[in-house]
Design a protein around this motif. Structure first.
Motif, short mmCIF file in Angstrom:
data_model
loop_
_atom_site.label_atom_id
_atom_site.label_comp_id
_atom_site.label_asym_id
_atom_site.label_seq_id
_atom_site.Cartn_x
_atom_site.Cartn_y
_atom_site.Cartn_z
N LEU A 11 -15.00 -0.88 3.86
CA LEU A 11 -15.55 -1.77 4.89
C LEU A 11 -15.75 -3.18 4.32
O LEU A 11 -15.37 -4.17 4.96
N ASN A 12 -16.32 -3.28 3.12
CA ASN A 12 -16.50 -4.60 2.50
C ASN A 12 -15.15 -5.26 2.21
O ASN A 12 -14.98 -6.47 2.39
N GLY A 13 -14.18 -4.45 1.78
CA GLY A 13 -12.85 -4.98 1.51
C GLY A 13 -12.15 -5.48 2.76
O GLY A 13 -11.40 -6.46 2.73
N THR A 14 -12.39 -4.81 3.88
CA THR A 14 -11.81 -5.24 5.15
C THR A 14 -12.38 -6.59 5.57
O THR A 14 -11.64 -7.49 6.00
N ILE A 15 -13.68 -6.75 5.44
CA ILE A 15 -14.32 -8.04 5.76
C ILE A 15 -13.77 -9.12 4.83
O ILE A 15 -13.41 -10.22 5.29
N HIS A 16 -13.66 -8.82 3.55
CA HIS A 16 -13.11 -9.77 2.57
C HIS A 16 -11.68 -10.15 2.95
O HIS A 16 -11.29 -11.33 2.90
N ALA A 17 -10.87 -9.16 3.34
CA ALA A 17 -9.48 -9.42 3.72
C ALA A 17 -9.40 -10.34 4.93
O ALA A 17 -8.60 -11.29 4.96
N LEU A 18 -10.22 -10.09 5.95
CA LEU A 18 -10.23 -10.95 7.14
C LEU A 18 -10.57 -12.39 6.76
O LEU A 18 -9.92 -13.34 7.20
N GLN A 19 -11.61 -12.55 5.93
CA GLN A 19 -12.05 -13.89 5.55
C GLN A 19 -11.03 -14.59 4.67
O GLN A 19 -10.94 -15.81 4.68
N THR A 20 -10.26 -13.83 3.90
CA THR A 20 -9.24 -14.41 3.01
C THR A 20 -8.00 -14.83 3.79
O THR A 20 -7.44 -15.89 3.55
N ILE A 21 -7.58 -14.00 4.74
CA ILE A 21 -6.30 -14.22 5.42
C ILE A 21 -6.41 -15.17 6.61
O ILE A 21 -5.52 -15.98 6.83
N LEU A 22 -7.49 -15.08 7.36
CA LEU A 22 -7.60 -15.90 8.58
C LEU A 22 -8.17 -17.28 8.28
O LEU A 22 -9.23 -17.39 7.67
N PRO A 23 -7.48 -18.31 8.74
CA PRO A 23 -7.92 -19.68 8.47
C PRO A 23 -8.94 -20.20 9.49
O PRO A 23 -8.88 -21.35 9.91
N MET A 24 -9.86 -19.36 9.91
CA MET A 24 -10.88 -19.77 10.87
C MET A 24 -12.17 -19.00 10.61
O MET A 24 -12.18 -18.06 9.82
N ASN A 25 -13.24 -19.39 11.27
CA ASN A 25 -14.53 -18.71 11.09
C ASN A 25 -14.50 -17.35 11.77
O ASN A 25 -13.98 -17.21 12.88
N ILE A 26 -15.10 -16.37 11.09
CA ILE A 26 -15.13 -15.01 11.59
C ILE A 26 -16.57 -14.51 11.52
O ILE A 26 -17.23 -14.65 10.50
N ASN A 27 -17.03 -13.91 12.62
CA ASN A 27 -18.34 -13.29 12.65
C ASN A 27 -18.12 -11.78 12.77
O ASN A 27 -17.61 -11.30 13.78
N VAL A 28 -18.48 -11.05 11.72
CA VAL A 28 -18.28 -9.60 11.71
C VAL A 28 -19.63 -8.93 11.97
O VAL A 28 -20.61 -9.20 11.29
N GLY A 91 -1.37 -6.58 10.26
CA GLY A 91 -1.97 -5.36 9.75
C GLY A 91 -1.62 -5.14 8.28
O GLY A 91 -2.48 -4.76 7.48
N ASN A 92 -0.36 -5.40 7.91
CA ASN A 92 0.06 -5.28 6.51
C ASN A 92 -0.73 -6.23 5.61
O ASN A 92 -1.13 -5.86 4.51
N MET A 93 -0.92 -7.47 6.08
CA MET A 93 -1.66 -8.46 5.28
C MET A 93 -3.09 -7.99 5.05
O MET A 93 -3.61 -8.07 3.92
N ILE A 94 -3.75 -7.52 6.11
CA ILE A 94 -5.14 -7.06 5.99
C ILE A 94 -5.21 -5.85 5.07
O ILE A 94 -6.01 -5.80 4.13
N ALA A 95 -4.36 -4.85 5.31
CA ALA A 95 -4.41 -3.62 4.52
C ALA A 95 -4.01 -3.85 3.07
O ALA A 95 -4.60 -3.28 2.15
N GLY A 96 -3.01 -4.70 2.84
CA GLY A 96 -2.60 -5.00 1.46
C GLY A 96 -3.71 -5.70 0.69
O GLY A 96 -3.99 -5.37 -0.48
N ASN A 97 -4.35 -6.66 1.33
CA ASN A 97 -5.46 -7.37 0.71
C ASN A 97 -6.62 -6.40 0.45
O ASN A 97 -7.27 -6.46 -0.59
#
Length: 152
Positions: A11-28, A91-97
């Motif tokens: 779960l923490n890795g998924t949040i980290h992946a979203l924040q790393t890959i997406l170039p915008m603000n994310i509220n999880v 999906g590949n980018m998120i899961a790979g990260n």
């Protein structure tokens, strides 16, 4: 490492992946338990997880949300087959990260190729599932579902 620790790492890795890959603000939002069936209503990508933990990651959203993510990342609108292809690659980018992050926390994971799902889909057959809702600024909402298979 215990299964609950593995789940927390994912779960923490998924949040980290979203924040790393997406170039915008994310509220999880906080994760919550899900009972089957999980209903995916418009579009999503499913990626299997194998290794120290077995399960699936499903990223669920609307075509307009995935299209806006793609447009913000690549500077051009995505539609039709290009949108479906991008959804799988996202999906590949998120899961790979996520796998890289998990490896840094002593959790060995690998992923299967993505399966893009379009239309209404009911997902059954998981032992546990955790839902992680996220709002992407000026884009829309996505839901990440982590399903855990029963241990043998």
């Amino acid at each position: 490492m215990s299964t609950s620790k593995h789940i927390q790492t994912i779960l923490n890795g998924t949040i980290h992946a979203l924040q790393t890959i997406l170039p915008m603000n994310i509220n999880v939002a906080s994760p919550s338990l899900v009972v089957e069936p999980y209903i995916q209503e418009e579009m999503g990508v499913l990626i299997g997880i194998v290794g120290d933990l077995k399960g699936r990651i499903i990223i669920d959203g609307s075509p307009s949300t995935f299209g806006s993510i793609g447009s913000s990342m690549f500077g051009m609108p995505l539609e039709g087959e290009m949108l479906e292809s991008f959804t799988g690659e996202f999906g590949n980018m998120i899961a790979g990260n996520l796998c890289t992050h998990a490896g840094q926390h002593e959790l060995e994971l690998d992923i299967t190729p993505p399966t893009v799902m379009v239309g209404n889909t009911k997902l059954y057959g998981f032992h546990h599932a955790f839902q992680l809702p996220a709002t992407i600024s000026d884009i829309g909402d996505i839901t990440i579902l982590l399903t855990i298979d029963e241990e043998d």
